[in-house]
Design an enzyme around this catalytic site. Sequence first.
Site, PDB file in Angstrom:
ATOM      1  N   ASP A  49       0.793  -1.197  -0.067  1.00 32.29           N
ATOM      2  CA  ASP A  49       0.008   0.126   0.015  1.00 32.29           C
ATOM      3  C   ASP A  49       0.833   1.093   0.008  1.00 32.29           C
ATOM      4  O   ASP A  49       2.258   1.194   0.137  1.00 32.29           O
ATOM      5  CB  ASP A  49      -0.803  -0.145   1.219  1.00 32.29           C
ATOM      6  CG  ASP A  49      -2.267   0.824   0.814  1.00 32.29           C
ATOM      7  OD1 ASP A  49      -2.388   1.499  -0.108  1.00 32.29           O
ATOM      8  OD2 ASP A  49      -2.979   0.655   1.725  1.00 32.29           O
ATOM      9  N   ASP A 109      -3.853   7.011  -3.576  1.00 35.00           N
ATOM     10  CA  ASP A 109      -5.082   7.335  -3.724  1.00 35.00           C
ATOM     11  C   ASP A 109      -5.635   8.523  -2.781  1.00 35.00           C
ATOM     12  O   ASP A 109      -5.012   8.533  -1.697  1.00 35.00           O
ATOM     13  CB  ASP A 109      -6.016   6.206  -4.072  1.00 35.00           C
ATOM     14  CG  ASP A 109      -6.255   5.430  -2.705  1.00 35.00           C
ATOM     15  OD1 ASP A 109      -4.967   5.194  -2.274  1.00 35.00           O
ATOM     16  OD2 ASP A 109      -7.339   4.917  -2.259  1.00 35.00           O
ATOM     17  N   CYS A 138     -12.834 -23.596  20.624  1.00 31.65           N
ATOM     18  CA  CYS A 138     -12.407 -23.647  19.498  1.00 31.65           C
ATOM     19  C   CYS A 138     -11.216 -24.777  19.389  1.00 31.65           C
ATOM     20  O   CYS A 138     -10.420 -25.069  20.436  1.00 31.65           O
ATOM     21  CB  CYS A 138     -11.461 -22.118  19.223  1.00 31.65           C
ATOM     22  SG  CYS A 138     -10.566 -22.259  17.484  1.00 31.65           S
ATOM     23  N   CYS A 189      -8.970 -24.756  16.858  1.00 31.75           N
ATOM     24  CA  CYS A 189      -7.748 -24.472  15.818  1.00 31.75           C
ATOM     25  C   CYS A 189      -6.589 -24.837  16.340  1.00 31.75           C
ATOM     26  O   CYS A 189      -6.329 -24.847  17.738  1.00 31.75           O
ATOM     27  CB  CYS A 189      -8.013 -23.135  15.609  1.00 31.75           C
ATOM     28  SG  CYS A 189      -7.249 -21.878  16.751  1.00 31.75           S
TER      29      CYS A 189
HETATM   30  N1  GUN Z   1      -6.370   0.874   3.227  1.00 33.49           N
HETATM   31  C1  GUN Z   1      -7.757   1.000   3.848  1.00 33.49           C
HETATM   32  N2  GUN Z   1      -8.342   1.663   3.015  1.00 33.49           N
HETATM   33  C2  GUN Z   1      -7.814   2.173   1.990  1.00 33.49           C
HETATM   34  C3  GUN Z   1      -7.995   3.042   0.837  1.00 33.49           C
HETATM   35  O1  GUN Z   1      -9.044   3.712   0.705  1.00 33.49           O
HETATM   36  N3  GUN Z   1      -6.757   3.413   0.161  1.00 33.49           N
HETATM   37  C4  GUN Z   1      -5.681   2.648   0.206  1.00 33.49           C
HETATM   38  N4  GUN Z   1      -4.612   3.064  -0.762  1.00 33.49           N
HETATM   39  N5  GUN Z   1      -5.309   1.942   1.457  1.00 33.49           N
HETATM   40  C5  GUN Z   1      -6.226   1.871   2.174  1.00 33.49           C
HETATM   41 ZN    ZN Z   2      -8.894 -20.917  17.976  1.00 29.78          ZN
END
Ligand code: GUN
Ligand code: ZN
Length: 650
Positions: free
Chosen positions: A88, A123, A273, A275
């Site tokens: 990201d 963005d 659980c 797991c």
């Molecule tokens: N992570 C959570 N929401 C967003 C988003 O709207 N844009 C970006 N780039 N990362 C995110």
């Molecule tokens: Zn668990």
Amino acid sequence: MFELLRRDGLARICKLDTPHGALETPALLPVINPRNITVPLDELHDDLGFKAIITNSYIIRNNEELRERALREGLHELLGYDGVIMTDSGTFQSYMYGEVDVRNEDIVAFQRDIGSDIGTVLDIFTEPDWSEERTSEAVDVTLARTEEAARLKGDMLLAGVVQGSVFPDLRERCARSLASIDADVHPIGGVVPLMEQYRFADLVDVIVASKKGLTPARPVHLFGAGHPMVFALAALLGCDMFDSASYAKFARDGRFMFPEGTASLSDMKGISCHCPACSRHTYEEIVKMKPAERTALIARHNLWVSQEEIGRIKRAIMEGDLWELVERRCRGHPALLDALRRLGDHEEFLELTEPLSRDNSLFYTGPETLKRPAIRRYARRFFERYEYPDTEVMIVFDESSKPYGRYRQQEMRDVLAECDSHFFVESVLGPVPIELDEMYPIAQSVLPVRRDREAVEGLREMMERMSHEHPYAIAVGWDGRRTLETLSMMCSETPKFDLDMARVKAVADMQFGRGAGRALLDGDVELKKSENTGKIRNVLVDGEHVLSMRANDGFFTLKVAGAERLRKAFPAPRLRVQVKEDSVPFNREGKNVFCSFVEECDPDIRPMDEVLVVDPSDELVAVGRALLTRDEMFAFSTGIAVKVRDGVKK
Ligand code: GUN
Ligand code: ZN
């Protein structure tokens, strides 16, 4: 390359090729904080089966040591992870903490240079309380930055984010513009606050509006969706990828995630659980653990449960019971139930990809089930396509065991000994002419005996509508012997209702459109039945095999002679997939139609529909089953559009 492997409606199992191998979707990408790794990445990859992760390039770039190592050794070496890594861009940081000191072109180039498999544009995070004007401007900036990023991406796949907040028009506009930019993955962004506030119904609107504008040929990622209780719903709406830091955040707060919801250790009285993380410890041990150890355990639990849910969803897509799974999951929280109910507002959009039928039976889980596209389609087609047979009387039976025709066999025989009658069943799916009793979803639906108010009300409206349209001189509800006595005094015409012929005609009209039955059955009709079941198998007209009836869903498979009759009866493009000239010889040989060879297509074709494959001069070259809609056939550059069953040799 993004390839569709299996689908059910908008939900799909796909394969996305990346520089670090293929990623099968639906997939959850755990968020990795490069400065604070909760679960070792080889354990994530090998033991928990996460073949892709997401990390933040902005954090790496802002830390001198990480930045230098990432640029020198590459991102995969830095993290010690050999799977698919998505990055990201810093957008989320700017949403959380205000402006970020980075430019789009720099962060995109950085992601490319450190060898990210899927990099994200910077963005603008559009927030739910922004005005429409401000949101629209942010969409424009996001689009301009995505264009810039597409020029810089190199070998990296680019994630171009759909923004537009809760304005469906802006979401759709953004998505449509993104479709014409050279991006590879489309996250739906700006939805974290909606999910944090449990505004799942609004989330449904946002996903639908985005999906309307996006191309089906690229994967859709739901940014920040990390709770297993929303995966099934999001997958049903066509989201292919998810990412989440929640597994770790929840763990720090002592919260266990389950597909049915969240449980806090402070409220829990025991652990149920099994797991791999939980099963090694007793409840008392977990409560007494040091915080770091407990966090690591709960994080593993959360990841394990999330991965299980992804697996469950994949199975549901393959087996055809995703709607049932979603309806069950959405009962985990009232806000999710609102989301489930909101799906009813998108009936028309959901119908576009709704398959003709499914292998699995349709389970009624509550009144929301009545809004499912399979059920709404039945009622719509009944009123648009069905032609009432020309009898004097109509008898309406109550709901009963299925198939209705078999269950009511004796009653029908008794009535037909006296008068010229036709028969309906009052089903909550709509009025069912007796001859449609084996067709999906009528025979395949399993309903509770006691009806809820919505079902009764909906049925009343449909029966009322039918009462204005039907042509019968006498219409009566079946009330046993008494009905027979009344009828014998009232009716005058001799019985002529032929259930088998009515079945063939009515199913043909419901499947192919009004008038199809007449076109297909014009001539000397011979019905071949199964010796075991007595069900219709093959339909021959003037000695030619035109149709075969399927035992599982009660629809027809089309034979070449039948297709030729439909071609003559319905003008192009109806029921047709028109292929390019160079595909013709292959399809005539019985080879499948590939997307890139589709020239035109009937927009009313739905997945699993029987279709006519024609050449550019509308000559029939093959018959088969469509796997995709028209939009999908045009959008995908690879993959099968029509599975051909019979080619027409010259
Ligand atoms: N992570 C959570 N929401 C967003 C988003 O709207 N844009 C970006 N780039 N990362 C995110
Ligand atoms: Zn668990």
